[in-house]
Write a protein that holds these residues in place. Sequence first.
Motif, PDB file in Angstrom:
ATOM      1  N   HIS A   1       0.838  -1.196   0.000  1.00  0.00           N
ATOM      2  CA  HIS A   1       0.000   0.000   0.000  1.00  0.00           C
ATOM      3  C   HIS A   1       0.869   1.241   0.000  1.00  0.00           C
ATOM      4  O   HIS A   1       2.075   1.160   0.189  1.00  0.00           O
ATOM      5  CB  HIS A   1      -0.957   0.019   1.205  1.00  0.00           C
ATOM      6  CG  HIS A   1      -0.305   0.303   2.527  1.00  0.00           C
ATOM      7  ND1 HIS A   1       0.278  -0.684   3.287  1.00  0.00           N
ATOM      8  CD2 HIS A   1      -0.154   1.453   3.224  1.00  0.00           C
ATOM      9  CE1 HIS A   1       0.760  -0.160   4.395  1.00  0.00           C
ATOM     10  NE2 HIS A   1       0.520   1.145   4.382  1.00  0.00           N
TER      11      HIS A   1
ATOM     12  N   ALA B   1       0.617   5.483   1.433  1.00  0.00           N
ATOM     13  CA  ALA B   1      -0.158   6.393   2.278  1.00  0.00           C
ATOM     14  C   ALA B   1       0.088   7.828   1.829  1.00  0.00           C
ATOM     15  O   ALA B   1       1.216   8.208   1.516  1.00  0.00           O
ATOM     16  CB  ALA B   1       0.226   6.243   3.744  1.00  0.00           C
TER      17      ALA B   1
ATOM     18  N   ASN C   1      -8.533   3.972   5.500  1.00  0.00           N
ATOM     19  CA  ASN C   1      -8.071   2.954   4.564  1.00  0.00           C
ATOM     20  C   ASN C   1      -9.157   2.720   3.526  1.00  0.00           C
ATOM     21  O   ASN C   1     -10.337   2.610   3.871  1.00  0.00           O
ATOM     22  CB  ASN C   1      -7.768   1.659   5.314  1.00  0.00           C
ATOM     23  CG  ASN C   1      -6.743   1.863   6.413  1.00  0.00           C
ATOM     24  OD1 ASN C   1      -5.763   2.557   6.219  1.00  0.00           O
ATOM     25  ND2 ASN C   1      -6.983   1.269   7.562  1.00  0.00           N
TER      26      ASN C   1
ATOM     27  N   ASP D   1     -12.356   3.990   8.767  1.00  0.00           N
ATOM     28  CA  ASP D   1     -11.403   4.622   9.666  1.00  0.00           C
ATOM     29  C   ASP D   1     -10.775   3.544  10.534  1.00  0.00           C
ATOM     30  O   ASP D   1     -11.384   2.504  10.787  1.00  0.00           O
ATOM     31  CB  ASP D   1     -12.070   5.702  10.520  1.00  0.00           C
ATOM     32  CG  ASP D   1     -13.206   5.165  11.365  1.00  0.00           C
ATOM     33  OD1 ASP D   1     -14.163   4.617  10.787  1.00  0.00           O
ATOM     34  OD2 ASP D   1     -13.132   5.279  12.599  1.00  0.00           O
TER      35      ASP D   1
ATOM     36  N   ALA E   1     -14.243   2.936   2.186  1.00  0.00           N
ATOM     37  CA  ALA E   1     -13.342   3.560   3.156  1.00  0.00           C
ATOM     38  C   ALA E   1     -13.742   3.193   4.572  1.00  0.00           C
ATOM     39  O   ALA E   1     -14.924   3.049   4.884  1.00  0.00           O
ATOM     40  CB  ALA E   1     -13.366   5.081   2.980  1.00  0.00           C
TER      41      ALA E   1
ATOM     42  N   GLN F   1      -3.962   4.437   1.912  1.00  0.00           N
ATOM     43  CA  GLN F   1      -4.128   4.842   3.303  1.00  0.00           C
ATOM     44  C   GLN F   1      -3.969   6.363   3.369  1.00  0.00           C
ATOM     45  O   GLN F   1      -3.090   6.924   2.726  1.00  0.00           O
ATOM     46  CB  GLN F   1      -3.062   4.164   4.164  1.00  0.00           C
ATOM     47  CG  GLN F   1      -3.217   4.375   5.640  1.00  0.00           C
ATOM     48  CD  GLN F   1      -2.159   3.590   6.397  1.00  0.00           C
ATOM     49  OE1 GLN F   1      -0.979   3.880   6.266  1.00  0.00           O
ATOM     50  NE2 GLN F   1      -2.587   2.613   7.172  1.00  0.00           N
TER      51      GLN F   1
ATOM     52  N   PHE G   1      -4.605  -0.682  -2.285  1.00  0.00           N
ATOM     53  CA  PHE G   1      -4.869  -0.253  -0.919  1.00  0.00           C
ATOM     54  C   PHE G   1      -4.238   1.125  -0.739  1.00  0.00           C
ATOM     55  O   PHE G   1      -3.045   1.299  -0.917  1.00  0.00           O
ATOM     56  CB  PHE G   1      -4.284  -1.276   0.045  1.00  0.00           C
ATOM     57  CG  PHE G   1      -4.383  -0.918   1.505  1.00  0.00           C
ATOM     58  CD1 PHE G   1      -5.392  -0.115   2.009  1.00  0.00           C
ATOM     59  CD2 PHE G   1      -3.456  -1.417   2.395  1.00  0.00           C
ATOM     60  CE1 PHE G   1      -5.471   0.193   3.357  1.00  0.00           C
ATOM     61  CE2 PHE G   1      -3.518  -1.125   3.743  1.00  0.00           C
ATOM     62  CZ  PHE G   1      -4.528  -0.318   4.227  1.00  0.00           C
TER      63      PHE G   1
ATOM     64  N   GLN H   1      -4.465   2.846  14.852  1.00  0.00           N
ATOM     65  CA  GLN H   1      -3.323   1.940  14.832  1.00  0.00           C
ATOM     66  C   GLN H   1      -2.538   2.074  16.130  1.00  0.00           C
ATOM     67  O   GLN H   1      -1.923   3.109  16.397  1.00  0.00           O
ATOM     68  CB  GLN H   1      -2.441   2.239  13.630  1.00  0.00           C
ATOM     69  CG  GLN H   1      -3.195   2.021  12.331  1.00  0.00           C
ATOM     70  CD  GLN H   1      -2.340   2.253  11.114  1.00  0.00           C
ATOM     71  OE1 GLN H   1      -1.632   3.225  11.040  1.00  0.00           O
ATOM     72  NE2 GLN H   1      -2.416   1.316  10.194  1.00  0.00           N
TER      73      GLN H   1
ATOM     74  N   THR I   1      -6.097   6.545  10.815  1.00  0.00           N
ATOM     75  CA  THR I   1      -5.979   6.586   9.365  1.00  0.00           C
ATOM     76  C   THR I   1      -7.340   6.309   8.743  1.00  0.00           C
ATOM     77  O   THR I   1      -8.268   5.860   9.416  1.00  0.00           O
ATOM     78  CB  THR I   1      -4.982   5.523   8.840  1.00  0.00           C
ATOM     79  OG1 THR I   1      -5.493   4.218   9.139  1.00  0.00           O
ATOM     80  CG2 THR I   1      -3.601   5.695   9.447  1.00  0.00           C
TER      81      THR I   1
ATOM     82  N   SER J   1      -3.147   9.317   5.975  1.00  0.00           N
ATOM     83  CA  SER J   1      -2.535   9.453   7.297  1.00  0.00           C
ATOM     84  C   SER J   1      -2.283  10.921   7.607  1.00  0.00           C
ATOM     85  O   SER J   1      -2.149  11.744   6.713  1.00  0.00           O
ATOM     86  CB  SER J   1      -1.189   8.727   7.337  1.00  0.00           C
ATOM     87  OG  SER J   1      -1.313   7.385   7.002  1.00  0.00           O
TER      88      SER J   1
ATOM     89  N   ARG K   1      -9.831   1.379  -0.972  1.00  0.00           N
ATOM     90  CA  ARG K   1      -9.335   0.746  -2.203  1.00  0.00           C
ATOM     91  C   ARG K   1      -9.640   1.655  -3.383  1.00  0.00           C
ATOM     92  O   ARG K   1     -10.734   2.231  -3.467  1.00  0.00           O
ATOM     93  CB  ARG K   1     -10.013  -0.610  -2.439  1.00  0.00           C
ATOM     94  CG  ARG K   1      -9.719  -1.640  -1.400  1.00  0.00           C
ATOM     95  CD  ARG K   1      -8.347  -2.209  -1.566  1.00  0.00           C
ATOM     96  NE  ARG K   1      -8.074  -3.192  -0.510  1.00  0.00           N
ATOM     97  CZ  ARG K   1      -6.980  -3.911  -0.486  1.00  0.00           C
ATOM     98  NH1 ARG K   1      -6.081  -3.797  -1.430  1.00  0.00           N
ATOM     99  NH2 ARG K   1      -6.773  -4.754   0.499  1.00  0.00           N
TER     100      ARG K   1
END
Length: 172
Positions: A112, A114, A155, A143, A141, A165, A163, A146, A153, A167, A157
Amino acid sequence: MNSMVDSLFDQYDRGLMTRRNLVQALAALVLPTSTLAQDGARASDPIVRGLSVNHVALTVSDVPRSFAFYERLLGVTKGWPATDAGTGIHMDLPDGYISIDSVAAQKGVITHFAVAVDHMDRVAAKRLADKINSELPDAKARDAYQANTGGSTVNLRDPDGFFVQISSNDGR
């Protein structure tokens, strides 16, 4: 940049990306941002303003060997664990990082990328995920909080399944 190009061609050769994806990725690497932005006038403002690429995550076959390679090549320093389970590492750069891990079955792929935005906390992440889903429902999407970074974040597609992300720029 050669290793990135090699990785893209390798992914194409192994059938992990289409020719269209390969051409788009290569264009993104070499074309100036102003050229890419000339696809025509925007119909509206973006959902969220991306500031920079925050990080790229790679699946490698040997974490210590890959760290030694990037340490020698780019002068990265060892950062915090790449996952909550601590199976990989983040390699810090002055502005962003490269994440490496070896747990996925397929090695040598970009798992992925970010994009950094101005600020992202738990409330902002939930709000942004809801907004993305209302305007781009196929992105699915969500949330996420982490624990390994202490940050939130979003996340999702892209249309080809990549993928993505989102941030916070002020954190990891």
